[in-house]
Write a protein that holds these residues in place. Structure first.
Motif, PDB file in Angstrom:
ATOM      1  N   ALA A 111      50.367  -1.644  52.477  1.00  0.00           N
ATOM      2  CA  ALA A 111      51.348  -1.842  51.628  1.00  0.00           C
ATOM      3  C   ALA A 111      52.218  -0.576  51.331  1.00  0.00           C
ATOM      4  N   ARG A 112      53.386  -0.893  50.848  1.00  0.00           N
ATOM      5  CA  ARG A 112      54.083   0.143  50.079  1.00  0.00           C
ATOM      6  C   ARG A 112      54.638   0.080  48.845  1.00  0.00           C
ATOM      7  N   ILE A 113      54.500   0.932  48.125  1.00  0.00           N
ATOM      8  CA  ILE A 113      54.916   0.569  46.788  1.00  0.00           C
ATOM      9  C   ILE A 113      56.648   0.514  46.589  1.00  0.00           C
ATOM     10  N   ARG A 114      56.995  -0.709  45.862  1.00  0.00           N
ATOM     11  CA  ARG A 114      58.280  -0.653  45.750  1.00  0.00           C
ATOM     12  C   ARG A 114      58.789  -0.582  44.274  1.00  0.00           C
ATOM     13  N   ASP A 115      57.918  -0.780  43.284  1.00  0.00           N
ATOM     14  CA  ASP A 115      58.414  -0.563  41.740  1.00  0.00           C
ATOM     15  C   ASP A 115      57.185  -0.668  40.996  1.00  0.00           C
ATOM     16  N   ILE A 116      57.297   0.281  39.947  1.00  0.00           N
ATOM     17  CA  ILE A 116      56.304   0.413  38.845  1.00  0.00           C
ATOM     18  C   ILE A 116      56.827   0.320  37.708  1.00  0.00           C
ATOM     19  N   ASP A 117      56.125  -0.605  36.666  1.00  0.00           N
ATOM     20  CA  ASP A 117      56.676  -1.133  35.382  1.00  0.00           C
ATOM     21  C   ASP A 117      55.787  -0.168  34.400  1.00  0.00           C
ATOM     22  N   ASP A 118      56.307   1.053  33.854  1.00  0.00           N
ATOM     23  CA  ASP A 118      55.747   1.973  33.032  1.00  0.00           C
ATOM     24  C   ASP A 118      55.318   1.481  31.705  1.00  0.00           C
ATOM     25  N   SER A 119      55.672   0.284  31.191  1.00  0.00           N
ATOM     26  CA  SER A 119      55.906  -0.057  29.872  1.00  0.00           C
ATOM     27  C   SER A 119      54.602  -0.078  29.123  1.00  0.00           C
ATOM     28  N   ARG A 120      53.564  -0.679  29.725  1.00  0.00           N
ATOM     29  CA  ARG A 120      52.025  -0.839  29.307  1.00  0.00           C
ATOM     30  C   ARG A 120      51.497   0.548  29.364  1.00  0.00           C
ATOM     31  N   MET A 121      51.531   1.331  30.181  1.00  0.00           N
ATOM     32  CA  MET A 121      51.199   2.588  30.417  1.00  0.00           C
ATOM     33  C   MET A 121      51.605   3.359  29.135  1.00  0.00           C
ATOM     34  N   ARG A 122      52.996   3.423  28.936  1.00  0.00           N
ATOM     35  CA  ARG A 122      53.482   4.094  27.693  1.00  0.00           C
ATOM     36  C   ARG A 122      53.080   3.606  26.438  1.00  0.00           C
ATOM     37  N   ALA A 123      52.792   2.581  26.384  1.00  0.00           N
ATOM     38  CA  ALA A 123      52.363   1.843  25.081  1.00  0.00           C
ATOM     39  C   ALA A 123      50.908   2.571  24.582  1.00  0.00           C
ATOM     40  N   LYS A 124      50.100   2.445  25.427  1.00  0.00           N
ATOM     41  CA  LYS A 124      48.639   3.018  25.513  1.00  0.00           C
ATOM     42  C   LYS A 124      48.684   4.595  25.078  1.00  0.00           C
ATOM     43  N   LEU A 125      49.689   5.070  25.949  1.00  0.00           N
ATOM     44  CA  LEU A 125      49.631   6.650  25.562  1.00  0.00           C
ATOM     45  C   LEU A 125      50.224   6.855  24.202  1.00  0.00           C
ATOM     46  N   ASN A 126      51.342   5.993  23.904  1.00  0.00           N
ATOM     47  CA  ASN A 126      51.604   6.290  22.519  1.00  0.00           C
ATOM     48  C   ASN A 126      50.721   6.167  21.359  1.00  0.00           C
ATOM     49  N   GLN A 127      49.674   5.370  21.998  1.00  0.00           N
ATOM     50  CA  GLN A 127      48.780   4.904  20.891  1.00  0.00           C
ATOM     51  C   GLN A 127      47.455   6.044  20.839  1.00  0.00           C
ATOM     52  N   GLY A 128      47.902   7.148  21.665  1.00  0.00           N
ATOM     53  CA  GLY A 128      46.910   8.192  21.712  1.00  0.00           C
ATOM     54  C   GLY A 128      45.635   8.013  22.830  1.00  0.00           C
ATOM     55  N   LYS A 129      45.791   7.120  23.593  1.00  0.00           N
ATOM     56  CA  LYS A 129      44.658   6.613  24.547  1.00  0.00           C
ATOM     57  C   LYS A 129      44.720   7.499  26.066  1.00  0.00           C
ATOM     58  N   VAL A 130      43.693   7.892  26.532  1.00  0.00           N
ATOM     59  CA  VAL A 130      43.935   8.018  28.011  1.00  0.00           C
ATOM     60  C   VAL A 130      43.888   6.786  28.825  1.00  0.00           C
ATOM     61  N   VAL A 131      44.866   6.697  29.812  1.00  0.00           N
ATOM     62  CA  VAL A 131      45.105   5.516  30.418  1.00  0.00           C
ATOM     63  C   VAL A 131      44.604   5.715  32.017  1.00  0.00           C
ATOM     64  N   VAL A 132      43.525   4.775  32.186  1.00  0.00           N
ATOM     65  CA  VAL A 132      42.739   4.972  33.416  1.00  0.00           C
ATOM     66  C   VAL A 132      43.166   3.900  34.430  1.00  0.00           C
ATOM     67  N   VAL A 133      43.897   4.213  35.608  1.00  0.00           N
ATOM     68  CA  VAL A 133      44.518   3.318  36.575  1.00  0.00           C
ATOM     69  C   VAL A 133      43.785   3.124  37.946  1.00  0.00           C
ATOM     70  N   ALA A 134      43.364   2.113  38.526  1.00  0.00           N
ATOM     71  CA  ALA A 134      42.864   1.682  39.629  1.00  0.00           C
ATOM     72  C   ALA A 134      44.047   2.467  40.838  1.00  0.00           C
ATOM     73  N   GLY A 135      43.430   3.459  41.620  1.00  0.00           N
ATOM     74  CA  GLY A 135      44.092   3.956  42.702  1.00  0.00           C
ATOM     75  C   GLY A 135      44.177   2.768  43.889  1.00  0.00           C
ATOM     76  N   PHE A 136      45.162   3.137  44.884  1.00  0.00           N
ATOM     77  CA  PHE A 136      44.968   2.367  46.206  1.00  0.00           C
ATOM     78  C   PHE A 136      45.243   0.852  46.272  1.00  0.00           C
ATOM     79  N   GLN A 137      45.716   0.319  44.992  1.00  0.00           N
ATOM     80  CA  GLN A 137      46.228  -1.111  44.927  1.00  0.00           C
ATOM     81  C   GLN A 137      47.353  -1.240  44.303  1.00  0.00           C
ATOM     82  N   GLY A 138      47.952  -2.390  44.493  1.00  0.00           N
ATOM     83  CA  GLY A 138      48.889  -3.156  43.600  1.00  0.00           C
ATOM     84  C   GLY A 138      49.126  -4.636  43.893  1.00  0.00           C
ATOM     85  N   VAL A 139      50.104  -5.110  43.641  1.00  0.00           N
ATOM     86  CA  VAL A 139      50.455  -6.555  43.633  1.00  0.00           C
ATOM     87  C   VAL A 139      51.611  -6.838  44.357  1.00  0.00           C
TER      88      VAL A 139
END
Length: 406
Positions: A111-139
């Motif tokens: 598959a090829r990436i079309r778009d990424i919604d960064d809102s959930r990641m930014r929310a956790k980053l702004n809470q001071g958390k490290v965001v850990v994301v599974a590579g290689f996959q999408g929906v």
């Protein structure tokens, strides 16, 4: 406050001990006040194990279900790394590709990436958390899990860095950077401090396995500063960036080679319009990719046509070409799967004459015969007998003084 995307490959997270070491490295950056997103692959060997299970049940696994299966490898790693970070006092939160929402097309297993919604990641980053994301996959649009193909975690990391406008994307791997050539062939190979996107694309396409080619394309397209460095040793690695004035003095940045080439020649073909299509069309119909092509016109109005394919496709391509030979009334087909392609790469070629001559003279001095030549603006490739690979690489490395910093 800087925002970094770190990516750790399978060997870097291949055991609980290594996952704990990754957690310590990430915590060190987080403690300096940086925002960190970590992309991880499955633990080394896990994806192959899962594919093996699938093939024990279906010889040709259903691609949708295969994506469902192999994506679990990364899900294990993100959870374990988030736990390891929490254990060392570093707040963390894990996401699958689907939870982020990394939206892809529906081409399962590639598959090829079309778009990424960064809102959930930014929310956790702004809470001071490290965001850990599974590579290689999408929906996809139907929420089916998709995967990006081998090495897809590199592409995930670069895509997230682009979406988040990260300051840098750091690819941690089992090597400490990009080298002038493979150190296993030339021990004097030198780690490059920096290399251009163009050069890295050529190196990746020519056989260098340091980065997945799609990730380099993505980084160049979205101007993501990309750095390759080691998970196991300290150092600055290699920065992959746009060409700048610091790089003009380097004529050649590296030597790449590919052992997986095979050469096919059809001789005595009637020289008529459309003959190339008649030769290569049946090869393309077999979904076989062709690399280098050379055509020579003889005085008797016939042509000799030579091309290279991947060694895995050699026998199928040869059978197809022999059939075409009979149909066209050509003389014969010759084949050679004991060849290699060796390439010199460098943006400095644009402004310096004599590079090709130096290459050819160097090989001639070693008694190495060139079978094919291909050039582009920043690359010269030659095909030679496989037995000369190491001799050729070492001779060229010395001729262009690649063991010395520019």
């Amino acid at each position: 406050m800087a925002l970094y995307v770190f990516k750790f490959g399978g060997t870097s997270v291949g055991s609980v001990e290594r996952i704990k070491a990754v957690a310590e490295k990430v915590k060190k950056s987080h403690d300096q006040g940086d925002q960190i997103v970590v992309v991880v692959s499955a633990m080394s060997g896990e994806t192959n194990r899962l594919i093996g299970l699938a093939k024990d049940i279906q010889q040709q696994p259903n691609e949708r279900e295969l994506d469902m299966l192999v994506s679990t490898g990364e899900q294990v790693t993100v959870a374990l790394l988030a736990m390891a970070l929490e254990e060392v006092g570093c707040p963390a939160f894990s996401f699958t590709g689907g939870q982020v929402k990394i939206l892809t097309d529906s081409s399962h297993t590639k598959a090829r990436i079309r778009d990424i919604d960064d809102s959930r990641m930014r929310a956790k980053l702004n809470q001071g958390k490290v965001v850990v994301v599974a590579g290689f996959q999408g929906v996809d649009e139907e929420d089916n899990i998709t995967t990006l193909g081998r090495g897809g975690s590199d592409t995930t990391a670069v895509a997230l860095a682009a979406a988040l406008k990260a300051d840098e994307c750091l690819i941690y791997t089992d090597v400490d950077g990009v080298y002038t050539t493979d150190p296993r062939v030339e021990p004097k190979a030198r780690r490059l401090e920096r290399i251009t996107f163009e050069e890295m694309l050529e190196m990746a396409s020519l056989g260098s396995k340091v980065l997945q080619i799609r990730s380099v394309e993505f980084a160049g397209k979205y101007n993501v500063a990309l750095r390759v460095l080691s998970s196991f040793t300290e150092g600055n690695g290699t920065l992959i960036t746009y060409e700048d004035t610091q790089m003009e003095s380097a004529l050649i940045s590296g030597i790449a080679f590919n052992r997986d080439e095979a050469k096919l020649t059809i001789t005595g073909v009637p020289d008529k319009p459309g003959v190339a299509s008649k030769i290569l069309g049946p090869i393309a119909d077999l979904n076989i990719e062709i690399d280098m092509i050379v055509q020579n016109i003889a005085e008797d109005e016939t042509t000799d046509f030579t091309f290279t394919v991947h060694r895995n496709d050699f026998q199928r391509a040869k059978a197809s070409l022999e059939k075409t030979c009979a149909e066209l009334g050509a003389k014969k087909v010759t084949a050679d799967d004991n060849i290699v392609k060796i390439s010199i790469v460098g943006v400095g070629m644009r402004s310096h004459a004599g590079i090709a001559n130096t290459m050819f003279q160097t090989l001639a001095a070693e008694g190495i015969n060139i079978k094919m030549i291909s050039t582009s603006e920043i690359k010269i490739s030659v095909v030679v007998d496989e037995k000369y690979l190491e001799l050729a690489v070492r001779a060229l490395h010395a001729a262009f003084k690649l063991d010395q910093a520019a």
